[in-house]
Design a protein around this motif. Structure first.
Motif, PDB file in Angstrom:
ATOM      1  N   TYR A 193      15.130  13.472   0.870  1.00  0.00           N
ATOM      2  CA  TYR A 193      13.187  12.552  -0.115  1.00  0.00           C
ATOM      3  C   TYR A 193      12.747  12.638   1.020  1.00  0.00           C
ATOM      4  N   THR A 194      10.858  12.962   1.294  1.00  0.00           N
ATOM      5  CA  THR A 194      10.528  12.839   2.078  1.00  0.00           C
ATOM      6  C   THR A 194       9.136  11.202   1.599  1.00  0.00           C
ATOM      7  N   VAL A 195       9.368  10.606   1.870  1.00  0.00           N
ATOM      8  CA  VAL A 195       8.120   9.519   1.257  1.00  0.00           C
ATOM      9  C   VAL A 195       6.760   8.838   1.601  1.00  0.00           C
ATOM     10  N   ARG A 196       5.650   8.683   1.314  1.00  0.00           N
ATOM     11  CA  ARG A 196       4.440   8.384   1.804  1.00  0.00           C
ATOM     12  C   ARG A 196       4.611   6.618   2.001  1.00  0.00           C
ATOM     13  N   PHE A 197       4.571   6.283   3.034  1.00  0.00           N
ATOM     14  CA  PHE A 197       3.937   5.275   2.625  1.00  0.00           C
ATOM     15  C   PHE A 197       2.423   4.871   3.321  1.00  0.00           C
ATOM     16  N   THR A 198       1.881   3.516   2.737  1.00  0.00           N
ATOM     17  CA  THR A 198       0.434   3.789   3.050  1.00  0.00           C
ATOM     18  C   THR A 198       0.892   2.398   4.608  1.00  0.00           C
ATOM     19  N   ALA A 199      -0.380   2.775   5.223  1.00  0.00           N
ATOM     20  CA  ALA A 199      -0.410   1.809   6.666  1.00  0.00           C
ATOM     21  C   ALA A 199      -0.512   0.756   6.965  1.00  0.00           C
ATOM     22  N   GLU A 200      -1.186  -0.158   4.880  1.00  0.00           N
ATOM     23  CA  GLU A 200      -1.375  -2.037   4.539  1.00  0.00           C
ATOM     24  C   GLU A 200       0.343  -2.415   4.334  1.00  0.00           C
ATOM     25  N   GLU A 201       0.883  -1.093   3.697  1.00  0.00           N
ATOM     26  CA  GLU A 201       2.186  -0.747   3.279  1.00  0.00           C
ATOM     27  C   GLU A 201       3.538  -1.926   4.859  1.00  0.00           C
ATOM     28  N   LEU A 202       3.069  -0.389   5.783  1.00  0.00           N
ATOM     29  CA  LEU A 202       3.956  -0.800   6.445  1.00  0.00           C
ATOM     30  C   LEU A 202       3.365  -1.992   7.625  1.00  0.00           C
ATOM     31  N   TRP A 203       2.311  -2.255   7.481  1.00  0.00           N
ATOM     32  CA  TRP A 203       1.938  -3.072   9.353  1.00  0.00           C
ATOM     33  C   TRP A 203       0.972  -4.179   8.346  1.00  0.00           C
ATOM     34  N   GLY A 204       0.562  -4.380   6.787  1.00  0.00           N
ATOM     35  CA  GLY A 204       0.039  -5.201   6.176  1.00  0.00           C
ATOM     36  C   GLY A 204      -1.212  -5.158   6.672  1.00  0.00           C
ATOM     37  N   PRO A 205      -2.149  -5.919   5.535  1.00  0.00           N
ATOM     38  CA  PRO A 205      -3.860  -5.587   5.219  1.00  0.00           C
ATOM     39  C   PRO A 205      -4.412  -6.146   6.863  1.00  0.00           C
ATOM     40  N   GLU A 206      -4.022  -6.922   7.517  1.00  0.00           N
ATOM     41  CA  GLU A 206      -5.565  -7.828   8.328  1.00  0.00           C
ATOM     42  C   GLU A 206      -4.605  -6.873   9.276  1.00  0.00           C
ATOM     43  N   THR A 207      -3.413  -5.720  10.048  1.00  0.00           N
ATOM     44  CA  THR A 207      -3.662  -4.865  11.247  1.00  0.00           C
ATOM     45  C   THR A 207      -3.738  -3.573  10.775  1.00  0.00           C
ATOM     46  N   ALA A 208      -4.215  -3.313   9.400  1.00  0.00           N
ATOM     47  CA  ALA A 208      -3.079  -1.574   9.062  1.00  0.00           C
ATOM     48  C   ALA A 208      -4.815  -0.598   9.396  1.00  0.00           C
ATOM     49  N   GLU A 209      -4.747   0.085   9.738  1.00  0.00           N
ATOM     50  CA  GLU A 209      -5.562   1.240  10.105  1.00  0.00           C
ATOM     51  C   GLU A 209      -6.569   2.194   8.343  1.00  0.00           C
ATOM     52  N   PRO A 210      -7.488   1.970   8.029  1.00  0.00           N
ATOM     53  CA  PRO A 210      -7.799   2.066   6.232  1.00  0.00           C
ATOM     54  C   PRO A 210      -7.590   3.530   6.090  1.00  0.00           C
ATOM     55  N   ASN A 211      -6.830   3.100   4.880  1.00  0.00           N
ATOM     56  CA  ASN A 211      -6.237   4.715   4.340  1.00  0.00           C
ATOM     57  C   ASN A 211      -5.958   5.611   5.292  1.00  0.00           C
ATOM     58  N   ASN A 212      -4.929   5.234   6.170  1.00  0.00           N
ATOM     59  CA  ASN A 212      -3.999   5.913   6.769  1.00  0.00           C
ATOM     60  C   ASN A 212      -3.114   5.510   6.254  1.00  0.00           C
TER      61      ASN A 212
END
Length: 227
Positions: A193-212
């Protein structure tokens, strides 16, 4: 298997250097390394996943300080030696000879079947899809969580997605399962399967680039339905 090769999300490795109009090969010997891969793949030294696992078993410093095709040469040497078709002492002697005699002609062998095989694989690839009687447990739109444990041996479950939750955006049928084939087991096909993750889920709200977002291909045994 955790190691220096699993670089996704790793800090401190420096900027990725890109080269405009980069050549396919930077040196003549890299052409030979490419040819060795094709020949050994055809001869059954390794599949793609066991090839990757052999690279993962390099000494960490050697891995980080060597280039792409040096990794390939390492696999040919290590797998060839393990299968008893390459004598490392003889290889050392031949290497010394050509270092001392750089203009000496290299051995040549005509192999039309190998050339035809390489031509076909380069143009069309070597598909990893395989038939299976297993019914897929997940579907597009399901929210799933990646297993957080650290598997032994080869895996395609990168550290930075472990324990993270995303949404399935594609179902590709069954394919060779790298966690089996890469550890010299059977192909043991599993649904992919292909799974889509939000950057916030992967890197946390403090460091993730918005909307990636990040898309990652995962095999069914890695997944559970998100609660």
């Amino acid at each position: 298997m955790n190691g220096v090769f699993d670089l996704g999300g790793t800090d401190g490795m420096g900027k990725v250097q890109t080269v405009e109009n980069e050549p396919v090969f930077r040196a003549e010997w890299e052409k030979a390394a490419f040819a060795m891969f094709s020949n050994c793949f055809r001869a059954g030294f390794f599949g793609v996943d066991s090839f990757r696992h052999s690279i993962e078993q390099m000494e960490p410093a050697d891995y980080l300080l060597s280039n792409y095709y040096e990794h390939w040469v390492h696999v040919v040497e290590s797998r060839g030696s393990a299968k008893g078709v390459i004598d490392l002492a003889e290889l050392e002697q031949r290497t010394k000879f050509y270092l001392e005699n750089p203009d000496a002609p290299l051995p040549r062998r005509e192999d039309p079947e190998l050339l035809a095989f390489v031509d076909a694989v380069v143009k069309s690839g070597a598909p990893a899809n395989r038939p299976t009687d297993k019914v897929p447990r997940f579907k597009v739109g399901d929210r799933v969580t990646i297993g957080a444990d650290s598997p032994r041996g080869h895996t395609r479950r990168a550290r930075y997605i472990r324990g993270r939750t995303g949404e399935i955006t594609g179902a590709h049928g069954a394919a060779i399962y790298p966690d089996s084939a890469g550890n010299d087991g059977p192909e043991a096909p599993e649904h992919l399967y292909t799974v889509r993750f939000t950057a916030e889920e992967l890197w946390g709200p403090e460091t993730a680039e918005p909307n990636n977002t990040v898309y990652f291909d995962v095999w069914e045994p890695y997944l559970t339905l998100a609660s």
